[in-house]
Structures are given as C-alpha cells and as structure tokens.
Design an enzyme around this catalytic site. Structure first.
Site, PDB file in Angstrom:
ATOM      1  N   HIS A 121       0.821  -1.214   0.000  1.00 35.98           N
ATOM      2  CA  HIS A 121       0.000   0.000   0.000  1.00 35.98           C
ATOM      3  C   HIS A 121       0.854   1.263   0.000  1.00 35.98           C
ATOM      4  O   HIS A 121       0.345   2.346  -0.241  1.00 35.98           O
ATOM      5  CB  HIS A 121      -0.993  -0.003   1.162  1.00 35.98           C
ATOM      6  CG  HIS A 121      -0.420   0.240   2.526  1.00 35.98           C
ATOM      7  ND1 HIS A 121      -0.106  -0.773   3.404  1.00 35.98           N
ATOM      8  CD2 HIS A 121      -0.118   1.383   3.179  1.00 35.98           C
ATOM      9  CE1 HIS A 121       0.354  -0.254   4.526  1.00 35.98           C
ATOM     10  NE2 HIS A 121       0.361   1.050   4.420  1.00 35.98           N
TER      11      HIS A 121
ATOM     12  N   ASP B 197       0.164  -7.592   1.227  1.00 38.35           N
ATOM     13  CA  ASP B 197       0.515  -6.188   1.443  1.00 38.35           C
ATOM     14  C   ASP B 197       2.020  -6.008   1.541  1.00 38.35           C
ATOM     15  O   ASP B 197       2.522  -5.286   2.398  1.00 38.35           O
ATOM     16  CB  ASP B 197      -0.162  -5.621   2.690  1.00 38.35           C
ATOM     17  CG  ASP B 197      -0.137  -4.093   2.729  1.00 38.35           C
ATOM     18  OD1 ASP B 197       0.166  -3.485   1.679  1.00 38.35           O
ATOM     19  OD2 ASP B 197      -0.387  -3.515   3.807  1.00 38.35           O
TER      20      ASP B 197
ATOM     21  N   GLY C 195       3.264   7.098   7.655  1.00 40.80           N
ATOM     22  CA  GLY C 195       4.640   7.235   7.193  1.00 40.80           C
ATOM     23  C   GLY C 195       5.534   6.137   7.697  1.00 40.80           C
ATOM     24  O   GLY C 195       6.614   5.892   7.148  1.00 40.80           O
TER      25      GLY C 195
ATOM     26  N   SER D 288       4.641   2.983   7.656  1.00 41.72           N
ATOM     27  CA  SER D 288       4.351   1.766   6.904  1.00 41.72           C
ATOM     28  C   SER D 288       5.564   1.317   6.106  1.00 41.72           C
ATOM     29  O   SER D 288       6.190   2.108   5.392  1.00 41.72           O
ATOM     30  CB  SER D 288       3.192   1.989   5.940  1.00 41.72           C
ATOM     31  OG  SER D 288       1.966   1.859   6.594  1.00 41.72           O
TER      32      SER D 288
ATOM     33  N   THR E 271       2.917  -2.038   9.638  1.00 39.75           N
ATOM     34  CA  THR E 271       1.881  -2.032   8.606  1.00 39.75           C
ATOM     35  C   THR E 271       0.589  -1.338   8.989  1.00 39.75           C
ATOM     36  O   THR E 271       0.043  -0.555   8.214  1.00 39.75           O
ATOM     37  CB  THR E 271       1.559  -3.488   8.191  1.00 39.75           C
ATOM     38  OG1 THR E 271       2.749  -4.106   7.710  1.00 39.75           O
ATOM     39  CG2 THR E 271       0.494  -3.540   7.110  1.00 39.75           C
TER      40      THR E 271
ATOM     41  N   ILE F  22      -2.339   0.280  12.181  1.00 38.66           N
ATOM     42  CA  ILE F  22      -2.649   0.700  13.548  1.00 38.66           C
ATOM     43  C   ILE F  22      -4.155   0.614  13.747  1.00 38.66           C
ATOM     44  O   ILE F  22      -4.928   0.647  12.796  1.00 38.66           O
ATOM     45  CB  ILE F  22      -2.175   2.138  13.861  1.00 38.66           C
ATOM     46  CG1 ILE F  22      -2.883   3.161  12.969  1.00 38.66           C
ATOM     47  CG2 ILE F  22      -0.682   2.263  13.801  1.00 38.66           C
ATOM     48  CD1 ILE F  22      -2.628   4.609  13.376  1.00 38.66           C
TER      49      ILE F  22
ATOM     50  N   LEU G 171      -6.265 -24.518  -0.199  1.00 40.47           N
ATOM     51  CA  LEU G 171      -7.000 -25.761   0.021  1.00 40.47           C
ATOM     52  C   LEU G 171      -7.614 -26.275  -1.272  1.00 40.47           C
ATOM     53  O   LEU G 171      -7.664 -27.466  -1.515  1.00 40.47           O
ATOM     54  CB  LEU G 171      -8.089 -25.536   1.071  1.00 40.47           C
ATOM     55  CG  LEU G 171      -8.928 -26.741   1.488  1.00 40.47           C
ATOM     56  CD1 LEU G 171      -8.054 -27.868   2.005  1.00 40.47           C
ATOM     57  CD2 LEU G 171      -9.928 -26.328   2.559  1.00 40.47           C
ATOM     58  N   GLY G 172      -8.063 -25.354  -2.113  1.00 37.87           N
ATOM     59  CA  GLY G 172      -8.631 -25.753  -3.403  1.00 37.87           C
ATOM     60  C   GLY G 172     -10.147 -25.815  -3.419  1.00 37.87           C
ATOM     61  O   GLY G 172     -10.738 -26.682  -4.066  1.00 37.87           O
TER      62      GLY G 172
END
Length: 493
Positions: free
Chosen positions: A199, A228, A308, A310, A326, A328, A365-366
């Site tokens: 992000h 992310d 800032g 991140s 990453t 909060i 898992l599929g």
C-alpha cells in the site's frame, strides 16, 4: 482469494436434512460476508488511513511539518485500523476487523535467503547488542545498529487523486509528476533491494528512496497485494547496510522492541515499546484496485507507529528485524498504542520469491467457500449453524484428493473452530504449500475428519488479483442454483 463464481460447478439446494454435495476453498479472501464484522466477531472497525503529503508539506522534498496545525481527522464511534503509507486524503475505507487468533508463526525458519539465490538477504552478522539493562542505553545501541538499514520512500504520481494518490496512467508526462505520498522501507541487500508495504507503492509512477542521507531513484521489482508486501530496488546502489534478520516464530509477549521509519515524513525516527500480543489476524480490502489483503499472525506492539511508518522496521533488543510495520488501530488515525507488523519470517519469504523473479505463492485448500451463520442454517435446515460452506472443489486440489465434497461444511481446521469463510482463509494463509492439515467437516449431519495436503495458489495468483472484491453469501449461492451460473459468490482458497 479468487472469486470462482462463474467457473464453479452449480451448488445444489439443501436436501432434507441440510446435507450438501461439495464446493471449493479460497486462494485469496474476498470482502467479508458481513461487512463491519470480523471473522471472530471483533468489534473495532478498521480503516485504510493514508494522509496526503500536502496535508503536512508544501514541497516534494522532505521538510519539517509546518507550524500551522493540521485539521484532525473526524472520530467515529469505534477504533479503526489504518494502513499507514502517508498517501491519499484523510481517513477512509472502513472495513471489518477480522477475528484475532491464529497460529503463532507464519512459517518456519528465520526467513533467510534460498541457497540457490544470487541475492543474499539480510546482514551476515550474528552479534547481539552489548548494552546494559538501562533502557536508554539499549535504545541507543539498537538505533545505531538498525537505522542505517531503514529507508524513507517518496512516491510520485502525475496527480494526487483518491486515498492512495495514484496517478493518471503510464502515458503521463514524467515532468508533471509530483510527490503524493511517503512511506518507509528496510534494506535487505547491499545492492539495494528494499522491502516495504504494497500500500506504500500502490499506484505510484516513480519512486525515490533515501538511505543514510543519500537519495536514489528506485523501481518496483514486484508486489504481493494479498500479503501487502512489495520489493523496491535502489538504482546503482552498492555497499548498503542490510538489516540483520531475526526470527518472528519465538517472540515473547512483553519483550522489548523498537519501531524505525519516517512517521509524518520525519526520517530516521525511532520509538520503543514491547510486544503486546502475537497471532493477530484480519482481512482488509483495497478500495483502489479491489485486491484483498490477508494479514495472518500479525505482531501487536505499543511502540509508536504513525502515518509514514508503513514498510518500516520492527526490531528486537538485538537490532534484528522481526516485523514490517503495517497497521494501527486508532480513533484518530494516529498512534494510540495499538500497532501491527507483518512477521519477518513470512515477509522475507515473500520478498525472496519476488527477488528471485518468482510469483509469490501461498497455501491453498482448493475450494470456494461461503460463510454459514445461524440465520442461513435455520433457513436451509443445515446441521450446523456456523462454519465455511464448500461451494466448489477444484479438480486435482488437495481438497479433492482428501475427499472434501461440494456441500460439506468445514467446522474445524487443525483443531481450531471455524465460524466463517474469512476465518478459514486466515488459518490456511498461516501455513505453507505442502503442509498437512486436519479438516473437520459436517456432511449430511455426520462429522468426519480428513487430512489434507495444502496446495499452492501459484497458477491462480494473477487471476486472483483481478477478481472483484467481495463474496456472496451461502443464501445467494443456494438462491441462484438452477440459474445461469452463480453471480459473484464464493471465496476461493
């Protein structure tokens, strides 16, 4: 998670006793079935909150914030979780905070580089910080060791529009680019590979990174939106100081940690705290490209994390990287004592795959899934009132080979009670391809336990990232049975 709607086999309506035939599980989660609620019923409402550079700065280059006060963000009735890249306009994107609690480690090992890789990730040092028990002395020693490996990331776009400030497109004139957001990163190699959050770089058209006071042009090497995470490469960089990689699998609640990054664009900032908790998990959806971000086993800390920060570093008392800052949870969008970092074992594994030119893969898992709740169970006469309904099973998948069928309701995964499709997706993401798991299902009112070998989502990753966000309910799946396909229902995992 992929939305398999139009491609899966039709799901039959419930039969007399509420039994079903069998569907598929998700590869990447979609939007929670019931927005505003977590997989485990957590109450706080999270946000993606990224602040535009213009809110604090008047020029593209880093400067101290103006003395003029910034208008505070409006409060809501509950705490929110924020993605912190310092981009976009203000607070936005309220999304349900998924339930807390998953396995203690995203993956085994310390996240070191693959033996066949040409790029060595992390410092070769193995030294511990030699400091007294005095907190100030310890903080000074850790900061001195780790700060050379922490990066300020400037993101440029042709125009600042939307929360992430992404630009007009690849055809824009480079001369018109303006700085739209700020973030942080961590140096992984001497030649300039840098890990940060997806992000932070999302929508950016040009990037600059500042490392130990020197500015470099940078390019995005690759991204994994569902985790992310992203990797940048500082151009023409040599002799950088890579961070020493720690181990996030053995963290102790209460142990000392430090966050490092560029809060509000203030480069080389540090803050200290402790590990408040481990195994915090949630699912969030980007409002810019429809991607789903799956956060499993996050590290919770009270060390300050602000817009800032991140992509910056969370390090332990030895100055070793244990997480990538990453999120909060906050009423205001700024630090309130509850921050989260992606565990380094998981983050560095994804970064290594990107650096090696591979498509990042995750356990799968599929099957395609939808959440079973009390209302759905009552309406369709299901034998259980919570779990993940299997709407489709992929041919040749681990689920198919284990005997999972369309119509099964998954009620436990490796001993953990499953209350929703979201929760099951988080449990699966905490494991790796080829791991084995015990899956308890309810089939026609009877309980069975099956052993499943998880597969990889490599072949579906590209398609997954293009799927629309959101997944329909089991009620929709059943209502649409007999029509032309399903609509847009189901998580794929």
């Amino acid at each position: 998670m992929d939305n398999t709607n139009g491609n899966g086999a039709p799901v039959p309506p419930p039969q007399g006793n509420g039994g079903y035939t069998a569907p598929n599980q998700p590869t990447q989660p979609g939007q929670p079935t019931q927005p505003g609620q977590s997989a485990q019923g957590a109450q706080p409402l999270p946000h993606h909150a990224q602040h535009s550079q213009q809110g604090y700065y008047q020029q593209p280059a880093y400067q101290a914030p103006s003395a003029q006060p910034v208008e505070p963000a409006k409060k809501s009735t509950g705490p929110k979780t924020f993605l912190l890249a310092f981009a976009g306009a203000a607070l936005a994107c309220i999304i349900a905070l998924s339930g807390f609690g998953i396995y203690n480690a995203m993956s085994g090992g310390s996240g070191s580089s693959d033996s066949g890789s040409s790029t060595v990730i992390g410092s070769s040092g193995n030294g511990s910080i030699d400091a007294t028990d005095d907190d100030a002395t310890l903080a000074e020693a850790v900061a001195q060791k780790a700060l050379p490996s922490v990066v300020a990331v400037d993101v440029y776009t042709s125009q600042s529009s939307g929360m992430y400030g992404y630009g007009a497109g690849s055809g824009s004139d480079a001369s018109s680019l303006t700085q739209s957001s700020l973030g942080s990163g961590v140096v992984l190699s001497e030649d300039g590979y840098i890990i940060t959050n997806y992000h932070v770089v999302e929508g950016g058209e040009a990037f600059k990174v500042t490392i130990e006071g020197e500015e470099y042009d940078a390019e995005v090497v690759g991204t994994d939106p569902s985790s992310d995470l992203a990797v940048l490469k500082a151009q023409n960089a040599t002799g950088l100081t890579p961070i020493e990689i720690g181990d996030s699998s053995d963290l102790i609640i209460g142990e000392w940690v430090m966050t490092l990054g560029s809060p509000f664009g203030l480069e080389q900032s540090v803050a200290t705290g402790i590990v408040s908790a481990t195994s915090r998990s949630q699912i969030m959806n980007s409002q810019t490209d429809g991607s789903t971000m799956i956060y499993a086993n996050l590290i919770q800390t009270d060390a300050a994390i602000n817009p800032g920060n991140s992509g910056g570093a969370l390090v332990d008392a030895d100055g070793k990287l244990i997480g990538i800052n990453t999120l909060i949870t906050s009423y205001s969008g700024n630090y309130s004592g509850v921050g989260f970092a992606i565990p380094v074992n998981y983050a560095v594994n994804i970064a290594q795959q990107i650096i090696d030119g591979k498509t990042p893969t995750h356990a799968q898992l599929g099957v395609s899934l939808s959440t079973v709740n009390e209302q759905i169970a009552k309406r369709y006469g299901l034998a259980v009132n919570q779990g993940a309904y299997v709407a489709n099973v992929s041919e040749g998948s681990g689920a198919a080979e284990a005997g999972i069928e369309v119509g099964d309701i998954i009620t436990k995964f490796n001993g953990t009670t499953i209350t929703s499709a979201d929760e099951l997706m988080l449990q699966i993401r905490a494991l790796n391809p080829d791991d084995k798991a015990e899956v308890e299902i309810n089939r026609n009112g009877q309980t069975e336990t099956l052993e499943v070998t998880l597969g990889s989502d490599e072949s579906t990753q590209a398609a997954t990232q293009q799927q629309s966000q959101g997944a329909g309910s089991l009620e929709d799946l059943l209502r649409n049975y007999g029509g032309n396909g399903y609509g847009s229902d189901g998580y794929t995992s």
